[in-house]
Design an enzyme around this catalytic site. Structure first.
Site, PDB file in Angstrom:
ATOM      1  N   TYR A  97       0.840  -1.187   0.000  1.00 18.42           N
ATOM      2  CA  TYR A  97       0.000   0.000   0.000  1.00 18.42           C
ATOM      3  C   TYR A  97       0.881   1.245   0.000  1.00 18.42           C
ATOM      4  O   TYR A  97       1.609   1.513   0.960  1.00 18.42           O
ATOM      5  CB  TYR A  97      -0.924   0.020   1.215  1.00 18.42           C
ATOM      6  CG  TYR A  97      -1.978  -1.080   1.214  1.00 18.42           C
ATOM      7  CD1 TYR A  97      -2.267  -1.816   0.071  1.00 18.42           C
ATOM      8  CD2 TYR A  97      -2.701  -1.381   2.368  1.00 18.42           C
ATOM      9  CE1 TYR A  97      -3.231  -2.813   0.069  1.00 18.42           C
ATOM     10  CE2 TYR A  97      -3.671  -2.374   2.374  1.00 18.42           C
ATOM     11  CZ  TYR A  97      -3.929  -3.093   1.227  1.00 18.42           C
ATOM     12  OH  TYR A  97      -4.882  -4.082   1.229  1.00 18.42           O
ATOM     13  N   SER A 111     -13.168  -4.504  -0.013  1.00 14.25           N
ATOM     14  CA  SER A 111     -13.974  -3.742  -0.978  1.00 14.25           C
ATOM     15  C   SER A 111     -15.460  -4.013  -0.795  1.00 14.25           C
ATOM     16  O   SER A 111     -16.161  -4.414  -1.733  1.00 14.25           O
ATOM     17  CB  SER A 111     -13.545  -4.054  -2.412  1.00 14.25           C
ATOM     18  OG  SER A 111     -12.287  -3.499  -2.695  1.00 14.25           O
ATOM     19  N   PRO A 112     -15.993  -3.782   0.407  1.00 19.57           N
ATOM     20  CA  PRO A 112     -17.396  -4.112   0.672  1.00 19.57           C
ATOM     21  C   PRO A 112     -18.409  -3.214  -0.029  1.00 19.57           C
ATOM     22  O   PRO A 112     -19.607  -3.485   0.037  1.00 19.57           O
ATOM     23  CB  PRO A 112     -17.498  -3.967   2.197  1.00 19.57           C
ATOM     24  CG  PRO A 112     -16.429  -2.984   2.554  1.00 19.57           C
ATOM     25  CD  PRO A 112     -15.304  -3.280   1.612  1.00 19.57           C
ATOM     26  N   GLY A 133     -17.722  -5.305  -9.423  1.00 16.90           N
ATOM     27  CA  GLY A 133     -16.610  -5.683 -10.280  1.00 16.90           C
ATOM     28  C   GLY A 133     -15.345  -5.802  -9.441  1.00 16.90           C
ATOM     29  O   GLY A 133     -15.397  -6.027  -8.234  1.00 16.90           O
ATOM     30  N   VAL A 160     -18.236   2.033  -6.808  1.00 17.13           N
ATOM     31  CA  VAL A 160     -19.114   1.624  -5.717  1.00 17.13           C
ATOM     32  C   VAL A 160     -20.545   1.501  -6.229  1.00 17.13           C
ATOM     33  O   VAL A 160     -20.950   2.197  -7.160  1.00 17.13           O
ATOM     34  CB  VAL A 160     -19.043   2.627  -4.544  1.00 17.13           C
ATOM     35  CG1 VAL A 160     -17.634   2.690  -3.980  1.00 17.13           C
ATOM     36  CG2 VAL A 160     -19.498   4.015  -4.969  1.00 17.13           C
ATOM     37  N   PHE A 161     -21.307   0.615  -5.610  1.00 14.82           N
ATOM     38  CA  PHE A 161     -22.688   0.422  -6.038  1.00 14.82           C
ATOM     39  C   PHE A 161     -23.649   1.382  -5.353  1.00 14.82           C
ATOM     40  O   PHE A 161     -24.740   1.639  -5.856  1.00 14.82           O
ATOM     41  CB  PHE A 161     -23.128  -1.029  -5.819  1.00 14.82           C
ATOM     42  CG  PHE A 161     -23.005  -1.522  -4.395  1.00 14.82           C
ATOM     43  CD1 PHE A 161     -23.950  -1.218  -3.433  1.00 14.82           C
ATOM     44  CD2 PHE A 161     -21.921  -2.318  -4.026  1.00 14.82           C
ATOM     45  CE1 PHE A 161     -23.838  -1.687  -2.132  1.00 14.82           C
ATOM     46  CE2 PHE A 161     -21.795  -2.787  -2.734  1.00 14.82           C
ATOM     47  CZ  PHE A 161     -22.754  -2.467  -1.773  1.00 14.82           C
TER      48      PHE A 161
END
Length: 305
Positions: free
Chosen positions: A52, A215-216, A220, A225-226
């Site tokens: 990171y 990545s909650p 994809g 983000v959804f």
């Protein structure tokens, strides 16, 4: 913040882990406020990796908290190793060197948990076992786990590694839930029935390995983000409806959906926004009903046979 036992260990950890992959986007003062807010929320589990920011994120974190022995004992630190430019590397030499670098950057003498980051096709489990033994006996690492691994990869490690595998960090969100949907669609002739991970969720439950969803909020791989995304109108309408009923944000409900699963997961957040961080932590107090969980599952496009 509610806590759970991490895997088969006696380590109590908060149900929400704080991912530090993007902490290098913050100025020092912002980083200080971010970490302090997480601690105030009871979210004292911080997830790192040596890649990171090419190590810079661990340095920024240590500076932000003013790392010393007293502060160190108030938090749980997890980091990952095994990714190198153009390759993966689980060799004994690389694991040991990686941990030394991680400890130096975090300004600490030990890690609470070390995860092997991405499966190494050339892994020699005997070397991993030697590295883990040295890290444990020296006190540099107290617990061990993996990331993005399926059952037989873990079994191969366990053939030689004597330390319990306490965690497996896997990509999982409402829209990336194939490890759940394939179990619902067993023996069906549809896309959802395809088992892409060798029943890793059931395996982790059977062996008391804590699943840490990364990545909650992503759909994809890293497409976005959804939440509040026009590509997912039905899903967002349902999440917003349930969020209103609980008096919380859609962010809270997205994390609460993962926490509702009986596997006892520990989602890893990625936000550097303090308001969203607090919303993530609020999920600890929200227990969705079975009906609400399935309504969200179906609104994301998952089918029930």
């Amino acid at each position: 913040m509610r806590t759970i036992k991490l895997g088969t260990s006696q380590l109590d950890v908060p149900v929400v882990a704080i991912g530090c992959m993007r902490i290098n986007s913050l100025e020092k003062g912002e980083a200080e406020r971010f970490v302090r807010t997480a601690m105030d929320q009871g979210a004292n589990f911080f997830d790192h990796a040596d890649i990171y920011g090419k190590g810079v994120c661990e340095e920024i974190f240590a500076d932000a908290v003013g790392m010393n022995a007293s502060i160190r004992e108030q938090m749980i630190l997890q980091s990952k190793c095994g990714i190198r430019p153009g390759m993966f590397d689980f060799s004994k030499e690389h694991i040991l060197a990686s941990v030394d670098g991680i400890l130096q950057r975090l300004k600490t003498d030990y890690l609470d948990i070390l995860l092997l980051h991405r499966p190494d096709a050339l892994v020699e489990p005997e070397e991993v076992a030697e590295a883990f033994d040295l890290l444990e006996s020296s006190g540099k690492v107290r617990h061990f786990g993996v990331s993005n691994q399926k059952p037989m990869q873990i079994e191969l490690l366990k053939k030689h590694v004597k330390q319990p595998i306490v965690a497996n960090q896997l990509q999982l969100s409402i829209t990336n839930a194939t490890m759940i949907s394939n179990g619902v669609n067993v023996n069906m002739e549809n896309e959802s029935a395809i088992d892409r991970d060798d029943s890793i969720l059931d395996y982790c439950r059977l062996h008391d390995i804590t699943v840490q969803p990364w990545s909650p909020f992503q759909y994809g791989f890293f497409e976005g983000v959804f939440l509040n995304n026009d590509k997912f109108p039905e899903l967002n309408a349902k999440i917003d409806e349930i969020a209103a009923n609980y008096g919380v944000s859609n962010t809270t409900i997205a994390i609460a959906w993962l926490l509702r699963h009986p596997a006892g997961m520990q989602p890893v957040t990625g936000t550097m926004n303090i308001e969203r961080l607090i919303d993530c932590c609020k999920a600890s107090d929200v227990h969705l009903t079975r009906q609400e969980w399935y309504e969200i599952f179906r609104a994301a496009g998952n089918i029930l046979p």
